[in-house]
Design a protein around this motif. Structure first.
Motif, short mmCIF file in Angstrom:
data_model
loop_
_atom_site.label_atom_id
_atom_site.label_comp_id
_atom_site.label_asym_id
_atom_site.label_seq_id
_atom_site.Cartn_x
_atom_site.Cartn_y
_atom_site.Cartn_z
N PRO A 1 0.83 -1.22 0.00
CA PRO A 1 0.00 0.00 0.00
C PRO A 1 0.86 1.26 0.00
CG PRO A 1 -0.84 -1.60 1.58
CD PRO A 1 0.49 -2.11 1.12
N LEU A 2 0.44 2.25 -0.78
CA LEU A 2 1.16 3.51 -0.91
C LEU A 2 0.30 4.64 -0.35
CD1 LEU A 2 3.66 4.96 -2.24
CD2 LEU A 2 2.18 5.33 -4.22
N LEU A 3 0.86 5.42 0.57
CA LEU A 3 0.15 6.56 1.14
C LEU A 3 0.29 7.75 0.20
CD1 LEU A 3 -1.44 7.81 3.49
CD2 LEU A 3 0.77 8.44 4.52
N VAL A 4 -0.83 8.21 -0.36
CA VAL A 4 -0.83 9.32 -1.31
C VAL A 4 -1.28 10.58 -0.58
CG1 VAL A 4 -1.82 10.22 -3.45
CG2 VAL A 4 -1.31 7.78 -3.25
N PRO B 1 -10.90 8.92 -1.73
CA PRO B 1 -11.17 9.57 -0.45
C PRO B 1 -10.33 10.84 -0.35
CG PRO B 1 -10.59 7.23 -0.18
CD PRO B 1 -10.27 7.60 -1.59
N PRO B 2 -10.63 11.74 0.59
CA PRO B 2 -9.79 12.92 0.77
C PRO B 2 -8.36 12.52 1.12
CG PRO B 2 -11.86 13.13 2.00
CD PRO B 2 -11.78 11.71 1.51
N VAL B 3 -7.39 13.34 0.67
CA VAL B 3 -6.00 13.05 1.01
C VAL B 3 -5.78 13.30 2.50
CG1 VAL B 3 -5.10 13.55 -1.28
CG2 VAL B 3 -5.32 15.41 0.37
N PRO B 4 -4.90 12.50 3.11
CA PRO B 4 -4.16 11.38 2.53
C PRO B 4 -5.02 10.13 2.42
CG PRO B 4 -3.59 11.60 4.84
CD PRO B 4 -4.52 12.73 4.53
N PHE B 5 -4.74 9.32 1.41
CA PHE B 5 -5.43 8.04 1.26
C PHE B 5 -4.42 6.99 0.81
CE2 PHE B 5 -5.74 10.10 -2.87
CZ PHE B 5 -5.42 9.09 -3.76
N TRP B 6 -4.83 5.73 0.91
CA TRP B 6 -3.93 4.61 0.57
C TRP B 6 -4.30 4.04 -0.79
CZ3 TRP B 6 0.24 3.33 3.54
CH2 TRP B 6 0.30 3.93 4.81
N TRP B 7 -3.28 3.79 -1.58
CA TRP B 7 -3.42 3.27 -2.95
C TRP B 7 -2.79 1.88 -2.94
CZ3 TRP B 7 -3.80 6.51 -7.78
CH2 TRP B 7 -3.51 5.80 -8.95
N THR B 8 -3.62 0.83 -3.13
CA THR B 8 -3.14 -0.55 -3.15
C THR B 8 -3.45 -1.15 -4.51
OG1 THR B 8 -3.62 -0.72 -0.78
CG2 THR B 8 -3.15 -2.77 -1.96
N GLU B 9 -2.43 -1.56 -5.22
CA GLU B 9 -2.57 -1.98 -6.61
C GLU B 9 -2.31 -3.47 -6.77
OE1 GLU B 9 -0.81 -0.46 -10.92
OE2 GLU B 9 -1.03 0.90 -9.21
#
Length: 472
Positions: free
Chosen positions: A56-59, A74-82
């Motif tokens: 997971p990457l915290l954006v 979602p509003p920042v910060p959010f998690w990006w899991t690919e």
């Protein structure tokens, strides 16, 4: 169904939630890790990967999910899991969708593409087949031949993701090309185009009329000798290759949108007090009125803008070069790629930067000279080229013809001027004399060029100038 699925969640995915998503395919699926633990894989009983999941990457940067996915996060910060499914295995694609849907459900987020959010059922595993090793062993690669690695991507934007960067590095090490195959609606991030090597690497676009074509040149392609290559007519000659160009590539429309492109290099003495990224921030502030929105070592750019943190990463990786991407805010599209290299001359920053403007927006041409002067006097500018292009405001590269840019100005730094004999840098064959930047004792020079987007003759003036400066 797409082979890539992404979960966007307001909370960091819990390890148990990730495991629940991975095991949603049933008990006969096994978990393995790769990339020093940064990638978790869902494998079959033979240990071959079906689905590979990035850490997971915290954006923390506004607008990245909208820019790269067209999704509302979602509003920042959010998690990006690919997650990426192995090509050619329908069950693997369903597993990836199920994983993202479970993860989004358990962590209170959303899944992309939207239809993945409905993939909550356990997927049957009877009769599973996977691509043969070694192609399946590298989840980013769908087809591997002696000439190229082929990556098939069904996303709105081909971005410079961490796994695509790994694929570029692996291909370079193996002396193979990388060919990226996409449907016709996909666009290319400028960050990918900036690192795309030459032949046989290319962007391959599927096309209903012509089969396949090169998204950057329009040349019609066919799969031959283990890679996508241009179609050569029987009557072609070396002087007249007559490469056919796809009809879809030629479908260009005038929108009034423009891009201001700035390419430059700075060279700093190697010093423990050196802070990188200052020149990029200078250009951003001079041309937009504010700093960049964020940066990262891949896309999505996930970190708030910080020259100090950027410098720390480059310092930790030295003497190896470091590549960064820098992005703007949603209301002023901007993107830059920065390559930091340690050389005998010092620490070099090679920067390619662009801002997008709509038909009713003014391009800040009057700020260019001031920008060049600040770079020349404060950031050890070596040289800079400024261009204006008729191209998309969002800066994405479509698989159709976009005209070349025209040069607005060229800048030569003070050290380069001082190294030239006589008064060559000041006395040029151009009709308009250069503008001195900085102190008289140590000048840099700004060379204005015509810069008419409808007239490419400015390149002839630029070529004359460069030949003169080189003493040719």
């Amino acid at each position: 169904m797409t082979k890539d699925v992404i979960a966007l969640t307001p909370r960091m995915p819990d390890p148990w939630a990730v495991l629940a998503g991975l095991l949603s395919g049933g008990p006969d699926k096994l978990v393995d890790t790769a990339g020093e633990g940064a990638v978790v894989q869902l494998c079959d009983a033979q240990g071959r990967p079906l689905v590979s999941v990035e850490a997971p990457l915290l954006v923390q940067v506004e607008g990245e999910a909208e820019r790269l996915l067209g999704a509302t996060p979602p509003p920042v910060p959010f998690w990006w899991t690919e997650a990426r499914a192995t090509t050619g295995v329908p069950e693997a694609e369903r597993l990836a969708g199920t994983f993202a849907a479970r993860l989004a459900s358990l962590s209170g987020g959303t899944a992309w593409p939207p239809e993945a959010a409905r993939s909550l059922a356990v997927v049957a595993s009877d009769g599973v087949g996977v691509a043969p090793t070694p192609a399946a062993a590298q989840p980013a690669v769908d087809v591997l031949t002696g000439n190229v690695a082929v990556v098939i991507m069904d996303r709105p934007v081909v971005a410079m993701t961490a796994w695509l960067a790994d694929a570029f590095r692996a291909c370079a090490a193996a002396e193979r090309g990388l060919q990226i195959v996409t449907p016709p609606g996909t666009k290319l991030s400028p960050a990918v185009m900036s690192v795309m090597p030459g032949w046989p690497s290319r962007w391959v676009v599927q096309d209903q009329q012509d089969g396949y074509y090169d998204g950057l040149s329009g040349a019609v392609l066919r799969w031959q000798e283990g890679m996508f290559a241009t179609v050569v007519p029987a009557d072609a000659t070396e002087d007249d290759p007559r490469t056919p160009v796809a009809a879809s590539y030629r479908q260009a429309a005038e929108t009034g949108e423009r891009q201001l492109a700035v390419t430059y290099r700075t060279i700093h003495p190697a010093d423990d007090r050196l802070v990188l990224g200052g020149s990029v921030e200078t250009v951003w502030r001079e041309l937009t009125g504010g700093p960049p929105g964020g940066w990262g070592t891949a896309e999505p750019a996930n970190l708030p803008w910080s020259p100090g943190r950027l410098t720390d990463v480059a310092y930790a990786r030295a003497p190896e070069p470091t590549w960064f991407v820098v992005v703007g805010s949603p209301d002023r599209p901007g993107i830059a790629t920065v390559k930091v290299t340690r050389t005998k001359a010092g620490v070099e920053e090679d920067v390619t930067l662009a801002f997008g403007y709509g038909p009713d927006e003014d391009v800040p041409l009057d700020a260019l000279r001031r920008t060049a002067e600040v770079l020349a006097t404060r950031h050890r500018l070596q040289s800079m080229l400024v261009q204006l292009r008729k191209a998309r405001r969002d800066l994405l590269v479509p698989p159709r013809f976009e005209g070349p840019g025209v040069p607005l100005a060229f800048v030569l730094g003070a050290e380069e001027v001082r190294a030239m004999p006589d008064d060559r840098a000041r006395n040029t064959p151009l009709s308009q004399p250069p503008v001195r930047l900085g102190p008289k004792a140590r000048p840099a020079y700004y060379y204005p060029l015509p810069g008419d987007p409808s007239d490419l003759s400015g390149w002839a003036d630029f070529e004359r100038l460069v030949r003169h400066l080189k003493g040719a």
